[in-house]
Structures are given as C-alpha cells and as structure tokens.
Scaffold this motif. Structure first.
Motif, PDB file in Angstrom:
ATOM      1  N   PHE A 111      58.692   9.310  35.129  1.00 40.43           N
ATOM      2  CA  PHE A 111      57.758  10.415  35.290  1.00 40.43           C
ATOM      3  C   PHE A 111      56.462  10.092  34.553  1.00 40.43           C
ATOM      4  CE2 PHE A 111      61.958  12.412  35.719  1.00 40.43           C
ATOM      5  CZ  PHE A 111      61.790  13.103  36.917  1.00 40.43           C
ATOM      6  N   ASP A 151      60.814  19.705  37.401  1.00 41.26           N
ATOM      7  CA  ASP A 151      61.616  18.588  37.905  1.00 41.26           C
ATOM      8  C   ASP A 151      62.050  17.653  36.782  1.00 41.26           C
ATOM      9  OD1 ASP A 151      61.396  19.571  40.404  1.00 41.26           O
ATOM     10  OD2 ASP A 151      60.112  17.987  41.217  1.00 41.26           O
ATOM     11  N   VAL A 152      61.186  17.451  35.823  1.00 44.78           N
ATOM     12  CA  VAL A 152      61.528  16.601  34.680  1.00 44.78           C
ATOM     13  C   VAL A 152      62.696  17.218  33.908  1.00 44.78           C
ATOM     14  CG1 VAL A 152      60.689  15.519  32.563  1.00 44.78           C
ATOM     15  CG2 VAL A 152      59.136  15.820  34.497  1.00 44.78           C
ATOM     16  N   SER A 155      65.962  17.106  36.214  1.00 47.99           N
ATOM     17  CA  SER A 155      66.479  15.766  36.464  1.00 47.99           C
ATOM     18  C   SER A 155      67.067  15.123  35.218  1.00 47.99           C
ATOM     19  CB  SER A 155      65.369  14.864  37.022  1.00 47.99           C
ATOM     20  OG  SER A 155      64.866  15.370  38.236  1.00 47.99           O
ATOM     21  N   ASP A 197      55.257  19.498  38.601  1.00 45.38           N
ATOM     22  CA  ASP A 197      56.688  19.567  38.300  1.00 45.38           C
ATOM     23  C   ASP A 197      57.242  18.235  37.810  1.00 45.38           C
ATOM     24  OD1 ASP A 197      56.444  22.125  39.254  1.00 45.38           O
ATOM     25  OD2 ASP A 197      57.306  21.692  41.218  1.00 45.38           O
ATOM     26  N   LYS A 198      56.576  17.139  38.148  1.00 49.12           N
ATOM     27  CA  LYS A 198      57.063  15.808  37.800  1.00 49.12           C
ATOM     28  C   LYS A 198      56.235  15.162  36.692  1.00 49.12           C
ATOM     29  CE  LYS A 198      58.565  15.083  42.587  1.00 49.12           C
ATOM     30  NZ  LYS A 198      60.004  15.209  42.315  1.00 49.12           N
ATOM     31  N   THR A 199      55.576  15.972  35.892  1.00 46.88           N
ATOM     32  CA  THR A 199      54.656  15.454  34.876  1.00 46.88           C
ATOM     33  C   THR A 199      55.080  15.876  33.478  1.00 46.88           C
ATOM     34  OG1 THR A 199      52.839  15.601  36.480  1.00 46.88           O
ATOM     35  CG2 THR A 199      52.236  15.335  34.175  1.00 46.88           C
TER      36      THR A 199
END
Length: 419
Positions: A111, A151-152, A155, A197-199
């Motif tokens: 990420f 998301d981070v 996941s 969301d992925k940061t």
C-alpha cells in the motif's frame, strides 16, 4: 381485440407453471440488464468522482494523465518533485482558497504511503463533494502517528493502536524498511470507494524524519531514534504534488496558465475533471465490455422465453385446432400468441423492476460498507426506459415465431397429433 386479450389472459392463467417460468426468465434478464447498466454508470460516476471539489492539481512538468495517475490514483511515480517554496507561494496566492500538499514515494506491504497535513482531512472530497470521515479514531497529530484507509485496515487486520513499519520506495523489502521507527495507527477512514481506502497517511514532517540518515534509498547507518527525532523541528523540502481549491472558478484558467509558465521551476497544473474524462476514454474498453454483457443477458433471456413458448406450443396444438374448428381465423390464433408473448414480457419487466429495487435496497448498505460505492436508489432514467422499451419490443417480436408456426398449422394437423 378485447376478446383476444381476455382469451390470452385466460390461456396464460391455465398454464400457470409455464407462464411463471417464462415471467421469471424475463424478470431475471431485466434485473441483470438494469443491474449491469447501473453498475456501469455507477462505476463511471465513481471513477469521475474519485476526486471532487478540487479545481487544480499541481505537479512537476508532466502529461495530465500521468499527473492524475500518481497524485490521485497512486499509480506510478512523479517525474519531478515540487520545491516547498513553490508550494508556499501558490498556497498563499490570492485566488487560492485552500491547498493540500502530497508527498509520495514510500510504501507499506503493498500500500502506498502518502505524506500530507491537516488540510487533507479538512478539504479533500470525493463523490458528490463528500468529505472524508473516520470510522474510528482521529487525524494524526504526533510525528509517528498514521491514519489508514479502510482497505488497509481490513486487508492487514489493523486497528487503533496497531504499529506499522514503513518501507522506503515502492518495494517493501527488509533492507528498505524503517524498522527502528514504527508508526502507531490513530485513525481509520470510512470506506470511500477511492484510492484513499488503499493509502497509509502520515504527516509531511514524518516523511522528512524517517529519511534522516538515508541517502539515495540506502541507510547510511547511525539512524536517529524516535525520541531524538521527536525533539527536532522538521520542515518539508520538497513535495510530490498539491491539490488546490479556488475562491472562484472563474480564476481557474488564469492560475493554470500562471503555473504552467512558472519561471522558477517546470510545473504543470491540470483540471481533474478534464484529466479524468481523458483517462476514462482510454479505459472505455471496460465500459464497452459491460454493455456487451448487458446485450447478451437480454438475448439469453429472450431465447429462454422463445424456448418456453415453442415448447408450450407443441403441447397446445390440439387447443389451437379446437379454436380453429370453433371458427377462429388464423389471424386470431396469430394475435392470441402475440398477445400472450407481449403480456408475459410486460409482467416479466414489472417483476424484474421490482426485484431490482428490492436487491438494491438489500445490497446497498452492504456495498457501501464493504466497497464504499453508493448505488443510487434513483428513479428509472430515460435511457433505462428506452432499454425496457426495447425488451418489450423484442418480446413481441419473439412472439412472432411461435405465432407464425401456429398460423401455418392446419386443422387436421392439430386434430391428429403424432405421439
């Protein structure tokens, strides 16, 4: 005509099982057609609304798609950085209302890590100018605190208080990790359906701090401890890009021209909406694929209805013959079957629309929570009505095939069915 319609309705009622299966076939086709169409349009809207309310994105001299990719979608790398003095000059420009600095280059377990400041949580918007919100926690305030996207967290199983290790560069390998400087998760953002969301978000000062004792991506040794770094006052030297909101939209082009001709360093300023449109045009293959899926879904449903009608026609050859013997003309039999196909298609469309809205009502909160994508429970659009009109027309045309077969059957053929 009223008698034909009444007879068609009675005929459908007498064949409830076949009629229900045919209606369900059409309904499922309509649900899939409308569902795929809404997903297609929502995906396009979501793509276009990845960033909202930002008038200009400023970065090193580059093409607008490349600048958009690395600043908004975290894809690729900047050709050049921006000097901090340039950021200060344009953030204080009389036409600028707010500015968000962005620093990229590090990562954590696949990420991207982004350095920024409090303006990011205050002014960054997505969708229909929706602000960022926290599902839990708060923005970072300390040097080694971080805010992560949904998301981070999902996941990697992180929660408030978890510690993470940031790696230098995009490749998260052992020798590039800042192992002696763990960050503590203090906030988790609510899902947005965007690259946010992925940061992993940290402060600009933290980006400077973790690179003390590093040169050209290599650790030179004697890296200071977190306590030593906390005692220092860090100021960014360079950033990757900046997002700008203006006091008036009228000033957009003037400021863009001023930035593009900035004499102190080569810069580019792009309008996100224009760049997103260009990028979506490059990705139009996906949109066309979804359109093709929609078409094949309808064709499959109509072929299923045709199969059902032809099967029932074989079983009704004696019924057709009796109607002919009682004085019904071939055109009456033809109209009867066309009316049945039209009625079944219409009822199937109504059931399909009802099923679609029921599925949206059930699935909308789940999709919003898991993926951050809002599928609007809006009324049927003019384009969707057109699609439904084509489905109804196609259903009527499909009815012509069994109707023509019944039209051509003779009375003797109907009375002497071969077993």
């Amino acid at each position: 005509m009223r008698a034909i319609t009444s007879l068609a309705w009675k005929s459908v009622r007498n064949r409830k099982t076949t009629a229900i299966l045919t209606i369900l076939t059409v309904a499922i086709s309509v649900i899939l057609l409308m569902g795929v169409e809404r997903i297609r349009t929502q995906a396009k809207d979501s793509f276009a609304n990845t960033i909202s309310g930002t008038d200009l994105i400023i970065g090193g001299r580059s093409g607008q798609v490349n600048l958009l990719l690395y600043s908004v979608f975290r894809i690729g790398n900047a050709t050049n950085n921006i000097d901090w003095k340039s950021y200060e000059e344009f953030s204080q420009h009389r036409a600028v209302d707010w500015a968000i600095p962005i620093s990229l280059g590090d990562s954590h377990r696949g990420f991207r890590v982004m350095g920024t400041n409090g303006s990011y949580f205050e002014h960054y918007k997505y969708g229909s100018k929706q602000p960022l919100t926290f599902s839990t926690g708060n923005p970072f305030s300390g040097l080694f605190e971080t805010v992560i996207g949904s998301d981070v967290a999902r996941s990697l199983g992180y929660e408030i208080g978890s510690e993470i290790i940031i790696a230098h560069g995009i490749s998260d390998v052992g020798f590039s990790r800042h192992d002696n400087l763990p960050f503590t998760v203090v906030g988790i953002l609510a899902p947005t359906g965007t690259p946010v969301d992925k940061t992993v978000h940290v402060s600009l000062e933290a980006i400077e701090a973790i690179h003390v004792g590093w040169e050209s991506g290599a650790n030179l040794g004697n890296a200071p401890t977190a306590e030593q770094l906390n005692a220092l006052d860090f100021k960014p030297q360079q950033i990757t890009a900046m997002m700008v909101g203006l006091k008036s939209k009228i000033q957009t082009f003037a400021l863009q021209r001023q930035i593009n001709t900035y004499p102190h360093e080569p810069l580019s300023a792009i309008m996100p909406g224009v760049a997103l449109h260009e990028l979506w045009g490059m990705m139009s293959v996906a949109e066309q694929a979804l359109m093709a899926v929609s078409i094949f879904v309808v064709i499959a449903g109509l072929l299923g209805m045709l199969s059902s009608l032809l099967t029932s026609l074989q079983e009704r050859r004696r019924e057709m013959a009796i109607l002919r013997a009682m004085g019904a003309r071939p055109k009456h039999v033809f109209a009867l079957l066309i009316s049945e196909a039209s009625a079944l298609t219409f009822i199937g469309i109504l059931v399909g629309i009802t099923g679609l809205y029921f599925a949206l009502a059930v699935g909308q909160p789940i999709i919003q929570q898991q993926y951050g994508i809002t599928i609007a429970m809006s009324a049927i659009t003019a384009y969707e009505w057109t699609l439904l009109g084509f489905v109804q027309l196609a259903g009527i045309i499909i009815g012509f095939i069994p109707a023509l077969r019944a039209y051509r059957q003779s009375l003797s053929d109907g009375m002497t069915i071969r077993i």
